[in-house]
Structure formats: structure tokens, C-alpha cells
Design a protein around this motif. Sequence first.
Motif, PDB file in Angstrom:
ATOM      1  N   SER A   1      -0.165   4.328  -0.721  1.00  0.00           N
ATOM      2  CA  SER A   1      -0.943   5.775  -0.239  1.00  0.00           C
ATOM      3  C   SER A   1      -1.337   6.103   1.000  1.00  0.00           C
ATOM      4  CB  SER A   1      -2.114   6.191  -1.511  1.00  0.00           C
ATOM      5  OG  SER A   1      -2.555   7.119  -1.156  1.00  0.00           O
ATOM      6  N   GLU A   2      -1.444   6.905   1.364  1.00  0.00           N
ATOM      7  CA  GLU A   2      -1.821   7.022   2.988  1.00  0.00           C
ATOM      8  C   GLU A   2      -3.081   8.053   2.489  1.00  0.00           C
ATOM      9  OE1 GLU A   2       2.097   8.971   5.294  1.00  0.00           O
ATOM     10  OE2 GLU A   2       0.577   9.164   6.014  1.00  0.00           O
TER      11      GLU A   2
ATOM     12  N   ALA B   1      -5.699   6.352   1.259  1.00  0.00           N
ATOM     13  CA  ALA B   1      -6.148   5.903   1.216  1.00  0.00           C
ATOM     14  C   ALA B   1      -5.798   4.354   0.267  1.00  0.00           C
ATOM     15  CB  ALA B   1      -6.205   6.254  -0.608  1.00  0.00           C
TER      16      ALA B   1
ATOM     17  N   ASN C   1       0.780  -1.842   0.059  1.00  0.00           N
ATOM     18  CA  ASN C   1      -0.306  -0.042   0.193  1.00  0.00           C
ATOM     19  C   ASN C   1       0.948   1.153  -0.047  1.00  0.00           C
ATOM     20  OD1 ASN C   1      -2.099   2.037   0.028  1.00  0.00           O
ATOM     21  ND2 ASN C   1      -2.497   1.587   2.046  1.00  0.00           N
TER      22      ASN C   1
END
Lengths: 112, 113
Positions: free
Chosen positions: B95-96, B98, B93
Motif C-alpha cells: 500500500s502506498e 500506509a 508492503n
Amino acid sequence: DAGITQSPRHKVTETGTPVTLRCHQTENHRYMYWYRQDPGHGLRLIHYSYGVKDTDKGEVSDGYSVSRSKTEDFLLTLESATSSQTSVYFCATNRVYNSPLHFGNGTRLTVT
Amino acid sequence: GESVGLHLPTLSVQEGDNSIINCAYSNSASDYFIWYKQESGKGPQFIIDIRSNMDKRQGQRVTVLLNKTVKHLSLQIAATQPGDSAVYFCAENISEGAQKLVFGQGTRLTINP
């Protein structure tokens, strides 16, 4: 898994025609995603939704639009299909941030 | 752009042996990692995940190791069985705020009888 149904499972269409793929989930998950899978590129994010009517672009969003009018349905539309959009499309959902995505079994789309 | 990659595109192991599938990631800010298994004609199936505040996590016959120093992720499968034959993907992941998972290219695991 997570009660995800993708329809249709297979579709052949001609260049320039509009196409809509549907993802339906029965788990009341907040987040929904559309990915495409191509040889040599793995899975790439097209668009995602973080709630009803709340959507955002992913890595490869050009040529695609999405809509989410109900929690359970997430539609992916190709306004004018091109041969480069021939791919396998996967829908995924998850309940909360940073939790596993659950995938449907995919739609194989061929644009001739 | 930043992406997740794999050291080996194919891996063949003997039934009963342990398998190790490796993955390199480039985004030092990634906070969540997942391993998926994909069989032909099906969607990816979740195997195990790990957060960046951990370096090891175990499941049933599987262990994920995270080495943040060298940005390396591995999946260990113990006592490999014929049903383990599939393509395995790691994802991070990036992205912070989202969850935008970036997937690796995949490793095909083949089990020899």
C-alpha cells in the motif's frame, strides 16, 4: 525489541465476553500495528495507527476495535469474543514509513 | 487477493551449508520487502529489508535478492548454524501512503548437525 510490552501474555476467556489486549512501547515510534497469527494464514493485519487517535483498518478488522490515546499505548478490543478469534496476537511498531516493523512477543488468546 | 507466498514450506540443510529460502509475490507495485525470523514462542525478528529500486542487499551472513521481472524474493543464509533454525517469513508492503505488510506463510528451516 523496540521496548514493546504486550499484556497479558496469555488469556483464556469465554465466548461473548469483552477482551482488551494492551501494547506499550517506549521508543516513541509513530506507527503501531496489531497482527494475528494463525496456522495456515501467517500474520494478518487487524488494525494500525499512524498517530495518536489516528487509526485504520487492516485485512481482518471485523470484530475488533482499537484505540490510541497516547503515543506509547495501542489497545485492541474484542467487543464480544468468538472462538474464531482464538489466536496469537502481535503488536508491532515502526518509526517511519517503509522501515522494519519491530514486534512484541505476542499474546496467546483462547476463546472457549 | 494479492498475497505473498513461499515455494517450500520446510527446508532442511546441513550445518555449515548455505540456505536459500524463496518467496513469490504478486503485487508488481510493492515497493518494500522484508525478511523476518521467528523462533518458537517469540515475535518475528527483523533480518533484512530491500526496496524496489535495488536488486540485492547484503547483511551479516544474509543476502536478499529481488527479481522484479518474475516477482521473486530470496533470502540466502551463509554457513548455516544451529541458531538459524526457525520459521522465516517474507513480507511485502502493498500500500502506498500506509505501511500494510502482507506476510507469506513461512518456511521452517531445520539445521542438521
